[in-house]
Motif scaffolding. Structure first.
Motif, mmCIF file in Angstrom:
data_model
loop_
_atom_site.group_PDB
_atom_site.id
_atom_site.type_symbol
_atom_site.label_atom_id
_atom_site.label_comp_id
_atom_site.label_asym_id
_atom_site.label_seq_id
_atom_site.Cartn_x
_atom_site.Cartn_y
_atom_site.Cartn_z
ATOM 1 N N ASP A 57 -0.227 3.263 -0.761
ATOM 2 C CA ASP A 57 -0.967 3.479 0.492
ATOM 3 C C ASP A 57 -1.663 4.843 0.565
ATOM 4 O O ASP A 57 -1.454 5.591 1.513
ATOM 5 C CB ASP A 57 -0.020 3.269 1.690
ATOM 6 C CG ASP A 57 0.449 1.832 1.784
ATOM 7 O OD1 ASP A 57 -0.137 1.062 2.538
ATOM 8 O OD2 ASP A 57 1.401 1.477 1.035
ATOM 9 N N HIS A 59 -4.859 5.183 1.046
ATOM 10 C CA HIS A 59 -5.908 5.127 2.083
ATOM 11 C C HIS A 59 -6.830 6.331 1.932
ATOM 12 O O HIS A 59 -7.120 7.038 2.896
ATOM 13 C CB HIS A 59 -5.293 5.084 3.485
ATOM 14 C CG HIS A 59 -4.601 3.790 3.781
ATOM 15 N ND1 HIS A 59 -5.269 2.654 4.131
ATOM 16 C CD2 HIS A 59 -3.289 3.445 3.732
ATOM 17 C CE1 HIS A 59 -4.406 1.662 4.301
ATOM 18 N NE2 HIS A 59 -3.197 2.113 4.050
ATOM 19 N N ASP A 89 -3.301 -0.541 -1.360
ATOM 20 C CA ASP A 89 -3.989 0.178 -0.280
ATOM 21 C C ASP A 89 -4.467 1.551 -0.767
ATOM 22 O O ASP A 89 -4.108 2.591 -0.209
ATOM 23 C CB ASP A 89 -3.132 0.282 0.991
ATOM 24 C CG ASP A 89 -3.281 -0.957 1.875
ATOM 25 O OD1 ASP A 89 -3.931 -1.928 1.441
ATOM 26 O OD2 ASP A 89 -2.760 -0.949 3.003
ATOM 27 N N HIS A 121 -5.739 -3.849 2.374
ATOM 28 C CA HIS A 121 -7.005 -3.151 2.676
ATOM 29 C C HIS A 121 -7.955 -3.186 1.477
ATOM 30 O O HIS A 121 -9.167 -3.282 1.661
ATOM 31 C CB HIS A 121 -6.733 -1.697 3.093
ATOM 32 C CG HIS A 121 -6.311 -1.573 4.519
ATOM 33 N ND1 HIS A 121 -7.203 -1.438 5.560
ATOM 34 C CD2 HIS A 121 -5.078 -1.593 5.084
ATOM 35 C CE1 HIS A 121 -6.544 -1.367 6.706
ATOM 36 N NE2 HIS A 121 -5.249 -1.451 6.451
ATOM 37 N N HIS A 190 2.670 -5.475 -2.448
ATOM 38 C CA HIS A 190 2.264 -4.539 -1.395
ATOM 39 C C HIS A 190 3.060 -4.733 -0.099
ATOM 40 O O HIS A 190 3.635 -3.788 0.436
ATOM 41 C CB HIS A 190 0.760 -4.657 -1.131
ATOM 42 C CG HIS A 190 0.295 -3.701 -0.083
ATOM 43 N ND1 HIS A 190 0.267 -2.343 -0.293
ATOM 44 C CD2 HIS A 190 -0.102 -3.897 1.199
ATOM 45 C CE1 HIS A 190 -0.153 -1.732 0.811
ATOM 46 N NE2 HIS A 190 -0.378 -2.654 1.725
ATOM 47 N N HIS A 211 2.864 -0.590 2.423
ATOM 48 C CA HIS A 211 2.232 -1.334 3.514
ATOM 49 C C HIS A 211 2.577 -0.830 4.907
ATOM 50 O O HIS A 211 1.708 -0.691 5.757
ATOM 51 C CB HIS A 211 2.576 -2.826 3.376
ATOM 52 C CG HIS A 211 1.941 -3.707 4.401
ATOM 53 N ND1 HIS A 211 0.572 -3.771 4.589
ATOM 54 C CD2 HIS A 211 2.474 -4.589 5.320
ATOM 55 C CE1 HIS A 211 0.307 -4.658 5.554
ATOM 56 N NE2 HIS A 211 1.434 -5.155 6.005
ATOM 57 N N HIS A 213 3.872 2.086 5.846
ATOM 58 C CA HIS A 213 3.800 3.548 6.010
ATOM 59 C C HIS A 213 5.088 4.054 6.675
ATOM 60 O O HIS A 213 5.093 5.113 7.311
ATOM 61 C CB HIS A 213 2.584 3.975 6.835
ATOM 62 C CG HIS A 213 1.288 3.404 6.327
ATOM 63 N ND1 HIS A 213 0.097 3.583 6.967
ATOM 64 C CD2 HIS A 213 1.018 2.670 5.221
ATOM 65 C CE1 HIS A 213 -0.874 2.952 6.289
ATOM 66 N NE2 HIS A 213 -0.325 2.399 5.227
HETATM 67 FE FE LIG Z 1 -1.493 0.814 4.046
#
Ligand SMILES: [Fe+2]
Length: 278
Positions: A57, A59, A89, A121, A190, A211, A213
């Motif tokens: 993650d 991001h 992600d 994502h 994920h 996923h 967080h």
């Molecule tokens: Fe995420």
């Protein structure tokens, strides 16, 4: 007495401001490292001590900036791990930010390689082939509903990765197809709640997921996360064991939605596999 009361009032007034400043400015940028031993009955004794860094993650931009990624790469490389697992992600909406993020990933070092899978994502932002091709061009096997055997001396580990679950096409049967019943399986998925679908097919020695967080904001000391995300409601954060399968869910590096974290800092997970036979 008057001074003491006044100081207390000031402290009470300042505490929420300090908490907000921490949640919005400091904590989302501050990497933490979590270390755990994971005991596996199926692990060949020769692999006792095998280390895995899990990163998830990111991001990347806007949820994570360059400094946090640089800190993460430096921290991983200082651990000298055997394997790195990337559990999706990488981006939030813009698939193009994958290019500079992959430049960072090319700096990662692990004795037995880096393996990756897709997050929701990522899947929402571009076709699967966009990610698979670019990761594999960077030398990182990208597993979507498939598995691969990693030979380590006279022992081996099977690494399996699924498609993303939220509006994707995860296929646990296909992902785990052809794996010998005695093999040690490391699954990259994920969304953590898919753990139950995976272990319905066979024993999953260890599934790594992100996923959630970790909830992004948790109640200090208690650890309760009030905000849940789809497919991350049963297993929000941490280590879980069910029958002979195990799952670790990481808080991940980045954020989505508001860039806020409270009592739930970005996390690099370092897991050491331990053989119950030794
Ligand atoms: Fe995420």
């Amino acid at each position: 007495m008057f001074t003491r009361r006044k100081s207390l009032k000031l402290l009470l007034a300042a505490a929420p401001i300090a908490a907000c400043a921490n949640a919005f400015i400091i904590e989302p940028k501050t990497l933490s490292i979590t270390r755990r031993d994971i005991w596996l009955k199926s692990l060949p004794p020769a692999l006792d001590g095998f280390t895995i860094a899990q990163l998830t993650d990111f991001h990347f931009k806007p949820g994570t900036d360059d400094k946090l990624v640089e800190d993460t790469i430096t921290a991983v490389n200082a651990e000298n791990v055997d394997l790195i697992a990337l559990t999706g992600d990488y981006v939030t909406d813009e698939s193009e930010v994958l290019y500079p993020l992959l430049d960072y990933f090319k700096q990662l070092k692990a004795q037995h390689g880096i393996f990756a899978t897709l997050g929701n994502h990522d899947g929402w932002s571009a076709p699967r082939t966009f990610y698979k091709r670019r990761f594999e061009n960077a030398g990182i096997p990208f597993l979507i509903n498939q598995n691969t055997k990693l030979e380590i001396g006279n022992s081996s580990l099977v690494i399996a990765g699924t498609d993303y679950v939220w509006d994707g096409y995860p296929d646990a049967q296909q992902t785990l197809k052809g794996i010998h019943k005695d093999a040690t399986v490391l699954a990259l998925v994920h969304e953590p709640d898919y753990f139950d679908d995976m272990r319905a097919v066979r024993r999953i020695d260890l599934q790594l997921s992100g996923h959630t967080h970790g909830g992004q904001c948790r109640v200090p000391f208690i650890g309760y996360a009030p905000v849940k995300v789809r497919y991350g409601e049963k297993y929000v954060y941490g280590h879980f064991a069910k029958d002979s399968s195990q799952l670790f869910v990481s808080r991940g590096i980045g954020t989505s939605g508001l860039r806020v974290r409270f009592a739930c800092p970005p996390e690099l997970v370092i897991l050491t596999l331990r053989s119950s036979k030794t």
